[in-house]
Design an enzyme around this catalytic site. Structure first.
Site, mmCIF file in Angstrom:
data_model
loop_
_atom_site.group_PDB
_atom_site.id
_atom_site.type_symbol
_atom_site.label_atom_id
_atom_site.label_comp_id
_atom_site.label_asym_id
_atom_site.label_seq_id
_atom_site.Cartn_x
_atom_site.Cartn_y
_atom_site.Cartn_z
ATOM 1 N N SER A 143 32.111 15.878 43.377
ATOM 2 C CA SER A 143 32.355 17.132 42.676
ATOM 3 C C SER A 143 33.841 17.253 42.429
ATOM 4 C CB SER A 143 31.868 18.318 43.506
ATOM 5 O OG SER A 143 32.272 19.551 42.920
ATOM 6 N N TYR A 157 32.209 22.642 51.541
ATOM 7 C CA TYR A 157 31.642 21.830 50.472
ATOM 8 C C TYR A 157 32.724 20.939 49.852
ATOM 9 C CZ TYR A 157 29.457 20.698 45.980
ATOM 10 O OH TYR A 157 28.951 20.040 44.878
#
Length: 289
Positions: A143, A157
């Site tokens: 990501s 995350y």
């Protein structure tokens, strides 16, 4: 790349970005093994994709190394090989709130899937792929949040995705150093808002890794809330076509790119700004600035 008849394995392939990858692979003529932790979702995905090409499913929990070994044994026992490996399964931390309001179980759950799950997938399949001696590709979904620069409100995350990017980059360098027939790539999903199962990933959170305290209030933790906040702020709210995103990944593979995904061209200026800040001993800008 000629995908016709190639064997592709996609973890987290029953929905969201994984389903988009599966659709793209089937459209190119690949035989796809979909691995997912949710039995009902996996069954529904296989039913939906059956008319698109050769596909089957294997129930797999990437957070369990034995389950990943079982997936590999299933694939090599049935298909005899793996040409394309997509380590795509991922979750959020599910903790909400500020970084210091996260709990150790938020870290354990997020890293068990996003980091240890990717590691187990690569460590289990790559030696088999190398032993076969045939051309192959490994793609790990990271990501921009963490892989490029963190989003401060998603610290756990982001940390997990930074680990994925670093690991796959190391793998890619070593594969090139030994002139292996297998390449590794990192995939940064993007191009707009991603309406995927990541927003409701807590549905699969193991009971033993639940939070001890109640989850802190965190507005914008559903896709609808997040989209509404962007609309109020006058920011773009274009929702990504996940099938098109999957096709983009294969197009980037065709072009021999290491970085896959639609946003690579916009990362440059941010990375330069981060490098300049680090060189001056300053706090680097985030993905939001």
């Amino acid at each position: 790349m000629d995908y016709e008849g190639k064997v592709a394995v996609v973890t987290g392939g029953a929905g969201g970005i994984g389903r988009g990858l599966v659709h793209a692979l089937l459209a190119r003529g690949a035989h796809v093994v979909v691995a997912d932790v949710e039995a009902p979702a996996l069954e529904a995905a296989i039913g939906e994709c059956a008319s698109l090409g050769s596909v089957r499913g294997v129930l797999t929990d990437v957070a369990d190394p034995d389950s990943v070994v079982g997936l590999a044994e299933d694939v090599y026992g049935s298909e005899g090989r793996c040409d394309l490996l997509f380590a795509n399964a991922g979750v959020t931390s599910g903790g909400g709130g500020l970084p210091w309001e996260q709990e150790i179980n938020d870290w354990r759950w997020c890293f068990s899937v996003n980091v240890f799950g990717v590691a187990a997938t690569v460590l289990t399949f790559l030696p088999r792929m190398l032993e076969a001696g045939s051309p192959g590709e490994i793609v790990a979904t990271s990501s921009g949040d963490g892989g490029v620069a963190p989003v401060p409100y998603a610290s756990v995350y982001a940390a997990s995705k930074a680990a994925v990017s670093c690991f796959i980059e190391a793998v890619a360098h070593q594969l090139r150093k030994v002139a292996a027939p297998v390449n590794a790539h990192v995939f940064y999903p993007g191009g707009g808002l991603l309406d995927t199962g990541l927003w409701t990933a807590a549905r699969n959170r193991p009971p033993e890794l639940e939070r001890v305290r109640p989850r802190p209030p965190a507005p914008g933790t559903t896709f609808a809330e997040f989209k509404a906040q962007l609309e109020v702020a006058g920011l773009p709210t274009t929702v990504v076509d996940l099938d098109r995103l999957g096709a983009k990944v294969l197009e980037d593979l065709d072009d021999g790119r290491y970085i896959l995904g639609p946003d690579a061209d916009r990362f440059g200026s941010l990375l330069h700004a981060r490098a300049d800040a680090i060189a001056h001993g300053d706090l680097p800008p985030t993905l939001l600035h």
